[in-house]
Design an enzyme around this catalytic site. Structure first.
Site, PDB file in Angstrom:
ATOM      1  CE1 TYR A   1      -4.267  -2.143   5.125  1.00 16.12           C
ATOM      2  CE2 TYR A   1      -3.302  -0.020   4.564  1.00 16.12           C
ATOM      3  CZ  TYR A   1      -3.869  -1.223   4.173  1.00 16.12           C
ATOM      4  OH  TYR A   1      -4.032  -1.505   2.830  1.00 16.12           O
TER       5      TYR A   1
ATOM      6  CB  SER B   1      -0.858  -0.009   1.272  1.00 20.16           C
ATOM      7  OG  SER B   1      -1.565   1.200   1.419  1.00 20.16           O
TER       8      SER B   1
END
Ligand SMILES: NC(=O)c1ccc[n+]([C@@H]2O[C@H](COP(=O)([O-])OP(=O)(O)OC[C@H]3O[C@@H](n4cnc5c(N)ncnc54)[C@H](OP(=O)(O)O)[C@@H]3O)[C@@H](O)[C@H]2O)c1
Length: 261
Positions: free
Chosen positions: A157, A144
């Site tokens: 995350y 990501s």
């Protein structure tokens, strides 16, 4: 001319969003794809949908957090289609909040799902999956842009995805002499069921509407819109190809300009 046998790919988290489009693209290019997600129903439904499109796919349920599941799943993939040429570690979850209030359970689950799984699945594919014995292989990890910069209210995350990028770079350098490439694809905002859940989470945290959060996120993206799962799959497909043989240890963004690092 020698006939090349079809390549075998494994895609994790393939019943939704990015993983589903990656599977569709790789299978459309002649790979035999063995896929997983956690539920038998989800796997059966997805396999049927793709078989109906004329693609050569199969799959089995596997929770990528479980070493036993991962071992069984990779053996099933080899039994079904043969040794593995392409691994796409895509399964993942969102997760965050005010860091001081994050529970142990949430922290460990995000790290287990997004990072520890990538190690477990990669090790299993290199060994049981037979990739270690080949002179060509492709490992593609869906990280990501949050794996390159901090995301507010997303500490677990962001930490997990930074870990995926670090793992990718280290393993890419380690395996470079073997012909196996290892790369990370770093999506920014991609319109999937996960993206919807993320907007719900921020709307609750900031006491506003999901539409307001969507507008705020879109305003941060130079392109002015979310990327599509197909656009992310496009880069995965390129990295899986023979032309990408000299691209390794990289973390490449698909993000409409959100990250330029
Ligand atoms: N969407 C975005 O904006 C975005 C941005 C950057 C990065 N990413 C990354 O892209 C990847 C895919 O995200 P997405 O947006 O496509 O998500 P999604 O639509 O929620 O799909 C996630 C897939 O992973 C599976 N999965 C979840 N936990 C699993 C587990 N423990 N074991 C096996 N499978 C599991 C899900 O099926 P089950 O729930 O049935 O198991 C589903 O098939 C993730 O790694 C995510 O972090 C997404």
């Amino acid at each position: 001319m020698t006939q090349q046998s079809p390549k075998v790919a494994v895609v994790t988290g393939a019943t939704s969003g990015i993983g589903l489009e990656v599977t569709r693209l790789l299978a459309g290019r002649g790979h035999r794809v063995f896929l997983c997600a956690r539920t038998e129903d989800g796997v059966t439904r997805t396999v049927k949908e793709l078989l109906d499109e004329g693609l050569e796919v199969d799959g089995a349920p596997c929770d990528v957090r479980s070493r036993d599941d991962v071992g069984r799943f990779v053996r099933q993939a080899v039994d079904r289609f043969g040794t593995i040429d392409v691994l796409v570690n895509n399964a993942g979850r969102s997760g965050g909040g005010i860091t001081a209030d994050i529970t142990d359970d949430l922290w460990y689950d995000v790290i287990d799902t997004n990072l520890n799984s990538v190690f477990l699945m990669t090790r299993e594919v290199l060994t049981t999956g037979g990739m270690r014995g080949k002179d060509r292989g492709r490992i593609i990890n869906i990280a990501s842009t949050a794996g390159k910069q901090g995301v507010v209210l997303g500490a677990p995350y962001s930490a997990s995805k930074h870990g995926v990028v670090g793992f990718t770079k280290a393993l890419g350098n380690e395996l470079a002499p073997t012909g196996i490439t290892v790369n990370a694809v770093c999506p920014g905002y991609v319109e999937t069921p996960m993206a919807q859940r993320v907007r719900q989470g921020y709307a609750a945290a900031y006491d506003t509407t999901e539409d307001a959060i969507l507008e705020k996120f879109q305003a941060k993206i130079p392109l002015g819109r979310y990327s599509t799962p197909e656009e992310v799959a496009g880069l995965v497909g390129y990295l899986a190809s023979d032309s990408a043989a000299s691209i390794t240890s990289q973390a490449l963004n698909v993000c409409g300009g959100l990250g330029n690092f």
